[in-house]
Design a protein around this motif. Structure first.
Motif, PDB file in Angstrom:
ATOM      1  N   THR A 184      -0.028   3.743 -18.416  1.00 22.69           N
ATOM      2  CA  THR A 184       0.758   4.013 -17.222  1.00 22.69           C
ATOM      3  C   THR A 184      -0.144   4.074 -15.999  1.00 22.69           C
ATOM      4  O   THR A 184      -1.144   4.800 -15.994  1.00 22.69           O
ATOM      5  N   GLY A 185       0.189   3.302 -14.969  1.00 26.10           N
ATOM      6  CA  GLY A 185      -0.570   3.312 -13.732  1.00 26.10           C
ATOM      7  C   GLY A 185      -0.094   4.407 -12.768  1.00 26.10           C
ATOM      8  O   GLY A 185       0.896   5.087 -13.036  1.00 26.10           O
ATOM      9  N   GLU A 186      -0.802   4.546 -11.660  1.00 30.02           N
ATOM     10  CA  GLU A 186      -0.426   5.545 -10.672  1.00 30.02           C
ATOM     11  C   GLU A 186       0.764   5.066  -9.858  1.00 30.02           C
ATOM     12  O   GLU A 186       0.893   3.884  -9.538  1.00 30.02           O
ATOM     13  N   ALA A 187       1.633   5.995  -9.505  1.00 28.79           N
ATOM     14  CA  ALA A 187       2.820   5.665  -8.729  1.00 28.79           C
ATOM     15  C   ALA A 187       2.455   5.355  -7.274  1.00 28.79           C
ATOM     16  O   ALA A 187       1.528   5.950  -6.710  1.00 28.79           O
ATOM     17  N   VAL A 188       3.181   4.401  -6.702  1.00 34.63           N
ATOM     18  CA  VAL A 188       3.023   4.052  -5.283  1.00 34.63           C
ATOM     19  C   VAL A 188       4.407   4.150  -4.640  1.00 34.63           C
ATOM     20  O   VAL A 188       5.372   3.580  -5.140  1.00 34.63           O
ATOM     21  N   THR A 189       4.484   4.887  -3.527  1.00 35.64           N
ATOM     22  CA  THR A 189       5.752   5.055  -2.823  1.00 35.64           C
ATOM     23  C   THR A 189       5.679   4.354  -1.469  1.00 35.64           C
ATOM     24  O   THR A 189       4.702   4.498  -0.734  1.00 35.64           O
ATOM     25  N   PHE A 190       6.726   3.581  -1.151  1.00 38.09           N
ATOM     26  CA  PHE A 190       6.799   2.860   0.117  1.00 38.09           C
ATOM     27  C   PHE A 190       8.207   2.963   0.671  1.00 38.09           C
ATOM     28  O   PHE A 190       9.133   3.407  -0.016  1.00 38.09           O
ATOM     29  N   SER A 191       8.358   2.568   1.922  1.00 41.63           N
ATOM     30  CA  SER A 191       9.667   2.597   2.564  1.00 41.63           C
ATOM     31  C   SER A 191      10.090   1.201   2.957  1.00 41.63           C
ATOM     32  O   SER A 191       9.275   0.279   3.021  1.00 41.63           O
ATOM     33  N   ILE A 192      11.383   1.040   3.184  1.00 43.67           N
ATOM     34  CA  ILE A 192      11.933  -0.236   3.624  1.00 43.67           C
ATOM     35  C   ILE A 192      12.544  -0.028   5.004  1.00 43.67           C
ATOM     36  O   ILE A 192      13.398   0.842   5.193  1.00 43.67           O
ATOM     37  N   GLY A 193      12.052  -0.803   5.961  1.00 40.54           N
ATOM     38  CA  GLY A 193      12.462  -0.622   7.346  1.00 40.54           C
ATOM     39  C   GLY A 193      13.879  -1.063   7.617  1.00 40.54           C
ATOM     40  O   GLY A 193      14.516  -1.707   6.773  1.00 40.54           O
ATOM     41  N   PRO A 194      14.375  -0.741   8.812  1.00 41.08           N
ATOM     42  CA  PRO A 194      15.755  -1.107   9.167  1.00 41.08           C
ATOM     43  C   PRO A 194      15.905  -2.613   9.387  1.00 41.08           C
ATOM     44  O   PRO A 194      14.942  -3.325   9.584  1.00 41.08           O
ATOM     45  N   ALA A 213       0.843  -1.185   0.000  1.00 38.98           N
ATOM     46  CA  ALA A 213       0.000   0.000   0.000  1.00 38.98           C
ATOM     47  C   ALA A 213       0.880   1.236   0.000  1.00 38.98           C
ATOM     48  O   ALA A 213       2.028   1.209   0.448  1.00 38.98           O
ATOM     49  N   ALA A 214       0.344   2.309  -0.520  1.00 35.02           N
ATOM     50  CA  ALA A 214       1.080   3.578  -0.520  1.00 35.02           C
ATOM     51  C   ALA A 214       1.420   3.969   0.912  1.00 35.02           C
ATOM     52  O   ALA A 214       0.575   3.909   1.805  1.00 35.02           O
ATOM     53  N   GLY A 215       2.667   4.341   1.151  1.00 37.79           N
ATOM     54  CA  GLY A 215       3.095   4.757   2.475  1.00 37.79           C
ATOM     55  C   GLY A 215       3.490   3.624   3.402  1.00 37.79           C
ATOM     56  O   GLY A 215       3.897   3.875   4.539  1.00 37.79           O
ATOM     57  N   ALA A 216       3.391   2.372   2.929  1.00 35.91           N
ATOM     58  CA  ALA A 216       3.730   1.229   3.775  1.00 35.91           C
ATOM     59  C   ALA A 216       5.233   1.173   4.035  1.00 35.91           C
ATOM     60  O   ALA A 216       6.035   1.696   3.263  1.00 35.91           O
ATOM     61  N   THR A 217       5.601   0.529   5.148  1.00 33.97           N
ATOM     62  CA  THR A 217       7.002   0.250   5.450  1.00 33.97           C
ATOM     63  C   THR A 217       7.191  -1.260   5.446  1.00 33.97           C
ATOM     64  O   THR A 217       6.554  -1.975   6.223  1.00 33.97           O
ATOM     65  N   LEU A 218       8.041  -1.748   4.559  1.00 38.31           N
ATOM     66  CA  LEU A 218       8.242  -3.186   4.412  1.00 38.31           C
ATOM     67  C   LEU A 218       9.499  -3.620   5.161  1.00 38.31           C
ATOM     68  O   LEU A 218      10.484  -2.879   5.212  1.00 38.31           O
ATOM     69  N   PRO A 219       9.488  -4.818   5.738  1.00 37.81           N
ATOM     70  CA  PRO A 219      10.673  -5.297   6.459  1.00 37.81           C
ATOM     71  C   PRO A 219      11.848  -5.523   5.525  1.00 37.81           C
ATOM     72  O   PRO A 219      11.690  -6.056   4.425  1.00 37.81           O
ATOM     73  N   LYS A 220      13.013  -5.131   5.976  1.00 33.99           N
ATOM     74  CA  LYS A 220      14.213  -5.190   5.145  1.00 33.99           C
ATOM     75  C   LYS A 220      14.663  -6.611   4.866  1.00 33.99           C
ATOM     76  O   LYS A 220      15.228  -6.904   3.805  1.00 33.99           O
TER      77      LYS A 220
END
Length: 201
Positions: free
Chosen positions: A191-201, A70-77
């Motif tokens: 072209t689809g919409e962009a989704v930005t997420f983060s990767i956790g420590p 999901a947009a804004g999600a933080t995924l485990p590294k």
């Protein structure tokens, strides 16, 4: 006569020099750079080249919607995730043929040995295929995946490549409908919409 001969020699020398310059600087080609692209499912590099050479379109009914992450999600590294998506229009998705499922299964087995190169002269792509581009502020095309499937599970090497950047990751999925590796008429690419997420420590 001596002056005329000298002028002719200068002209010939200048012409040869100009021709030599053209040889040293050949005209640029329009072929897209496919270096490092990961291929899964029944995807081919010929189809990807056709997609990249076509002008993209925006159509909410044909564009891809990313389900996970999901947009804004933080995924485990330390856990390579599975990316999942669907096409906005309910009738846009297509079930793979038996031949494509067989090829996909064979390539899935091969993927255990790392990312593969495209099967350049395998069965042509017919139906929908998807280009996933994962980028960061410093690397606009850090990881690219071209697939005929509706999900992609990162291998350890590609996931580590993203995780080590320490930056937010943006995913854009572009899709097209193909006929024998060529983008079909009115088949996109979309072209689809962009989704930005983060990767956790």
């Amino acid at each position: 006569m001596g002056i005329v001969s000298l002028a002719g020699a200068v002209f010939v020398g200048t012409s040869v020099g100009a021709c030599g310059g053209e040889t040293e600087n050949p005209p640029a080609t329009n072929e897209p750079d496919l270096t490092g692209v990961i291929y899964t499912g029944a995807a081919t590099d010929e189809a990807l080249e056709a997609l990249l050479l076509a002008a993209p379109k925006t159509d909410a009914a044909q564009g891809v919607v990313v389900d996970t992450p999901a947009a804004g999600a933080t995924l485990p590294k330390d856990v390579p995730p599975t990316i999942e998506w669907h096409v906005g229009g309910s009738s846009a998705a297509r079930e793979p043929s038996a031949g494509e499922r067989f090829v996909g299964a064979a390539k899935a087995i091969a993927s255990f040995f790392g990312p593969r190169e495209a099967w350049a002269h395998g069965a042509p792509v017919n139906g929908r295929a998807y280009l996933l581009v994962f980028s960061t502020p410093k690397s606009p095309e850090l990881v690219r995946v071209f697939t005929t499937e509706l999900s992609y599970t990162f291998d350890a090497a590609s996931w580590t490549k993203l995780a080590l950047t320490g930056e937010p990751v943006t995913l854009v999925v572009t899709n097209a409908i193909f006929e024998d590796n060529r983008v079909a008429q009115d088949g996109g690419p979309f072209t689809g919409e962009a989704v930005t997420f983060s990767i956790g420590p």
